[in-house]
Design a protein around this motif. Sequence first.
Motif: not given
Length: 590
Positions: A491-506, A529-541
């Motif tokens: 639908q053209g919607k961004f899958l990743w919220p970006g901004y501060g949440e990029n810290l999880r990737v860094l 893997g999904p378990q390798d990222l710290d996803l606490r409190g992140l709203n990404v399904g």
Amino acid sequence: MATAAHMLTPLPRLSRTVAEWVESVRELTQPRAIQWCEGTEAEARELTAQLLKNGELKALNEQHFPGCHLARSAPNDVARVEHLTYICTRSPEDAGPNNNWMDPQQAHAKLRELFRGCMRERTLYVIPYCMGPIDSPLSRCGVEITDSPYVVLNMLIMTRAGRAALERIAQNGSFVRGLHSTGELDPERRFIMHFPEELSIESFGSGYGGNALLGKKCHALRIASWQARTEGWLAEHMLIVGLQNPSGETHYVACAFPSGCGKTNLAMLIPPGSLPGWRVFTVGDDIAWLHPGADGRLWAINPEAGLFGVVPGTNPDTNRNAYEMIRRDTLFTNVALTADNQPWWEGLTTGKPVLDWQGRRYDPARGPAAHPNSRFTVSARRNPAWSPHSEDACGVPISALVFGGRRREVAPLVYEARDWQHGVLVGASVASETTAAAVGQVGVTRRDPMAMKPFCGYNFGDYWQHWLSVGARLARPPRIYQVNWFRRDAQGKFLWPGYGENLRVLAWMLGRCAGKAGAVESAIGWLPGPQDLDLRGLNVGPEALAALLTVDPGLWRKELAEIREYLSSYGNRLPAALLTELKNTEQRLA
Ligand code: OXD
Ligand code: MN
């Protein structure tokens, strides 16, 4: 009024070469006065007062934006002009297929006619500047001559300009010569010419940042990339950010993204509340000079002293640091205005525009109120996340290098290269959708290797070879990553919220560097893997996450074929090692 009497008396003794060059430009351009910039606050105040008086600057609401001003550029002069930017080397092959080329003699002759008499009735300003901390052996100096006081004001913010730079030039004798005139701002008589073999730049007919603040893209990237190759280091279109983890250790990461892809935001990222204990420090937001250190690590300085960032989208929710930074002592270019004279831009959730960026009554039918490439110029020290290590003469040690682009599909959220050589292929393969930072169509996907397509001052084939040689000298090279914050769903919607949440990737990258974080091997490199990222409190399904971390074999086969075709256009200048890496990737995918 400025007069030749402003000339610092000890100057000719300090630097004869600079003085002689200024004299030759005076003869050619015929200014009514010459002003040498000292780099003092009084000088900036005087210039500002002069521009306010003649209407070239407008003071903004003093209560809400103290010390802030607005400049409006000519409507046809709002972005970099890649089609009018040239690398003038004796041999066209040295400029490479990645650049426009013109014969140096021909380019000088063409520009000489444009510069002839162009400063009559104008003041010629001489700006000695140092790119990098004034006492750093990694820094390099230049002198810009310009007839634009707006350019002077910007250069005073963006570089270490004035007497100290001039003294350094006098001591080591070498400097990059940058000659600039706004001319008549006629796009038909506009050229941004680089002569890397002579360490000089000639820019005519534009007052826009990247075309006119010659310390920035022209010197610190195009000319410096050439200098860096001859001297054994790298000049890159990268931010430098320090990440302090909850145990109190700080690691530095340098990230290359094409213009308008959020480098400034990433450089001053606000950690999400759900990741307590992290702190972020900005060393640079646009350019990194990377030097192999005696300890086998790669060390980085930010050659700039200020930020020249894209304004639209900045707000207290997306980036509180950036928003706070530009609320005082900031020079805005091409933003809109509210009824009470506050700057306004798309993405602000308060206030409303009454005048658009051209100063006309705002009419939504005519497009956005602020120009999409409207800019702020502000001292780096205004940034609440500014790192005092920005001034360290030896720079900061880099743990990871990140390449990124803006891609709706194909490129996953993040992956790690197998080693340095593979990382050079990963960087060389980056593609990204174009943005408003350069004149031309927005949203077209093009190859933008290392985010340097508009900025590499020589043949990309030689540049990749140089990257390989620098890597070979590093006993402890940084790990290399590619990221894509801009993946979208059907639908053209961004899958990743970006901004501060990029810290999880860094944070995952730093976990990898410390040998602590897990990863899954794929044909193109290592993914979390999904378990390798710290996803606490992140709203990404889970479905979005799976899509973000998928390497689709069909799409990637097509991607690799395109990469092969692109790299092959560099012919015999393409390092064989990159073709080997590409072949290995193709085989892993098969
Ligand atoms: C910039 C650009 O201004 O990349 O930084 O265009
Ligand atoms: Mn940039």
